[in-house]
Scaffold this active site. Sequence first.
Site, PDB file in Angstrom:
ATOM      1  N   ASP A 452      45.243  31.125  41.957  1.00 19.37           N
ATOM      2  CA  ASP A 452      44.703  31.449  40.631  1.00 19.37           C
ATOM      3  C   ASP A 452      45.696  31.079  39.535  1.00 19.37           C
ATOM      4  O   ASP A 452      46.890  30.893  39.796  1.00 19.37           O
ATOM      5  CB  ASP A 452      44.405  32.961  40.598  1.00 19.37           C
ATOM      6  CG  ASP A 452      43.278  33.321  39.653  1.00 19.37           C
ATOM      7  OD1 ASP A 452      42.943  32.509  38.780  1.00 19.37           O
ATOM      8  OD2 ASP A 452      42.743  34.443  39.784  1.00 19.37           O
ATOM      9  N   ASP A 520      33.927  33.543  37.382  1.00 16.29           N
ATOM     10  CA  ASP A 520      33.969  34.984  37.658  1.00 16.29           C
ATOM     11  C   ASP A 520      32.608  35.616  37.400  1.00 16.29           C
ATOM     12  O   ASP A 520      32.388  36.775  37.754  1.00 16.29           O
ATOM     13  CB  ASP A 520      35.027  35.662  36.771  1.00 16.29           C
ATOM     14  CG  ASP A 520      36.416  35.528  37.367  1.00 16.29           C
ATOM     15  OD1 ASP A 520      36.515  35.181  38.561  1.00 16.29           O
ATOM     16  OD2 ASP A 520      37.394  35.762  36.640  1.00 16.29           O
TER      17      ASP A 520
HETATM   18  C1  GLA Z   1      40.875  35.959  38.092  1.00 18.98           C
HETATM   19  C2  GLA Z   1      39.938  35.412  39.146  1.00 18.98           C
HETATM   20  C3  GLA Z   1      39.198  36.553  39.788  1.00 18.98           C
HETATM   21  C4  GLA Z   1      40.184  37.523  40.393  1.00 18.98           C
HETATM   22  C5  GLA Z   1      41.139  38.010  39.342  1.00 18.98           C
HETATM   23  C6  GLA Z   1      42.244  38.838  39.947  1.00 18.98           C
HETATM   24  O1  GLA Z   1      40.165  36.483  37.032  1.00 18.98           O
HETATM   25  O2  GLA Z   1      39.053  34.474  38.612  1.00 18.98           O
HETATM   26  O3  GLA Z   1      38.298  36.078  40.761  1.00 18.98           O
HETATM   27  O4  GLA Z   1      40.874  36.881  41.433  1.00 18.98           O
HETATM   28  O5  GLA Z   1      41.750  36.930  38.643  1.00 18.98           O
HETATM   29  O6  GLA Z   1      43.115  39.351  39.006  1.00 18.98           O
END
Ligand code: GLA
Length: 698
Positions: A452, A520
């Site tokens: 990420d 997300d």
């Molecule tokens: C980002 C990712 C999510 C999750 C969060 C965790 O927003 O896109 O899917 O992994 O971080 O903090």
Amino acid sequence: MPPLLYEPRRRLWLLRTPSTSYAVRIDEDDVVRHVHWGADLTMAQALELAERTPAAGSSFDAVGGAEELAVEGGARFGPPGLQVRFADGTRGVEWRYAGHDADDGCLSIHLDDRHYPLRVTLHYRVHEDSDVIERWTTVENRDERLPITVQRCDSAAWTLPCRGGYRVSHLVGGWNSEFRLRRSEVATAETVFTSRRGMTSHHANPWLAFDDGTAGEEHGEVWSTALAWSGSWRITLHRDPAGRTTWTGGHGHEGLTWSLAPGETLSTPVFAGLFTTGGFGAASRAWHAYVARHVLRHPGELRPVLYNSWEATGFDVDEAGQMALAARAARIGVELFVMDDGWFGRRDGEHAGLGDWTPNPDRFPHGLRPLSAEVHRLGMRFGLWVEPEMVNPDSDLYRAHPDWVLHMPNRGRTELRNQLVLNLARPDTAAWAHAWLDRLVTEHDIDFLKWDANRPFTEAGWPGHADPDRLWIEHTRSVYEIMDRLHADHPGLRIEACSGGGGRADLGILARTDQIWTSDNTDPVDRIAIQHGFSQLFPAQVMGAWVTDSPNVATARQTPLRFRFHVAMAGALGVGGDLTTWTEDELKEAAELIATYKRVRPAVQHGTAYRLTGEGALTAVGYAHADRFVVLAWCPSRPYGHQPGPLRLTALDPRATYRDPDTGATYSGAVLVRSGLPLHLPEGDHASVLVQLDRIED
Ligand code: GLA
């Protein structure tokens, strides 16, 4: 037919792909100019066209014919793709042709500046099995003493045939709303598509498609390009009042300068392009095939059904809770269990712990091994969330190395999501990141990393470094290098690219990862549009798609489990709901739907994708694979209660007969092509259906 042909008298190259061709020529002034990009041509036809290309215009527009790399210098007034300044202050270039190499589908045209020690090479690569043409540039400082300042160095400029007008298709978005397709008329102006964020970005994607306004999903001429780069980028589209339409693009955004040291060479990322006469659908299918054949590391593998803990537990992860989720995930048929954020340092929220990559001792008193072993015992692979490029100021790492982040003297350090960006362009920071990732994967039997990157760059300085803007290139290269090393040392490791959802989706990251976390936003209705945009460039096998709880955490929309599954089944299926709250009936239904997905997965992930046009609120996709065609159709709402009409399946063979193995119904191909498949959608909103059709005879 060899893919590269050369005509020395006219100094013209003809590059041929299976169904298109591309031609460039070197003019008497030693400038490389564009001749043709489109339908297949013979050399004789390309030569005819080369003669016709406009020469110089009036004194207000002195340079004729679009250039393959639009440089600054002389009477050029369009957006430059190459801008350099030499040590004595002279700007711009004047070309002298310095030869070419052509070998095995690769053409390199070398150009020297007439006076200064600058060598620029324009690279082209074609493949026997793809209409995609890959292009990039290298610039070399051949001086022994003095640097050359590079203010812009694009990978390529692309040119369309002169037509009355064009339409550009592009993707716009934001966090939770990525990949929304827009189509608009190309303005007689310079239009900039860019990311200044250090990441590919949610807001714009370096993919574009062009048509003259008449193309549709399955017909018409489409030209499309995509830049293989995961940091900042810029593409400038220019339609001039005379109707010439070009775009130039590459890494970096405006205002950055890079100093090319004596003897140094800078290579740009690949800017790939394709032409098709089969409309937007054929353009996407050509991209998907190219991604599978020439970009992905493991295209032949079926992506496992994944479980991810993020929406279920947030930061609240611990051994017992994850084991409970894992047990239920295994029961419903999940093949890869991924623990998301919260497992390390003092990470019980967004405010702390990023950078301290050791398991939290309160949550995992015996480390991660017991969980990893349990997940493996349950027959699943084990994955972990990591964010190697970021740090919370409230972390041991930051307290020890406050100078490791992007920063500038006398400027604040803007925190976004309470975090700062580590400067991975620094060799020491990169070595640290590689070392802990390598250790983590080795010591805990990690099969999968969700990589990420949750914020853009700000105050992107590198105090003490002589050429600080280099970090905009070197940070991204360092991410690539760390991933490449991890792959080399851990051949079984698979990586998912994520940047707050789909903020880092491009052909560059896909060469190092196996899938992309698309967004997300897991609301299935929003996802239909997000997936539609994503599919313009990317194949279903890389599109991470989870089934989460209802009401949806982002939109509060309530939808049936079946609808959520059917939408997510259009990609690499995952589950992200809190399985400990699912009823026995829901778990049973989920297990059945996952089993169905596994049956159709070879078609979805390795088949050929068709975006099917439905009526009204109906959207559908189809995947053709060997003798099977799989349809997923979604109808979020049912205005006036009307049942949508039959769905035409024009990709099928009208001479064949097809059978639905679930109902036993048979259909003649001709009827499916011309009249369509009756869908029998359930009543009410959020209706969906999956239909499998197997070809049974000719
Ligand atoms: C980002 C990712 C999510 C999750 C969060 C965790 O927003 O896109 O899917 O992994 O971080 O903090």
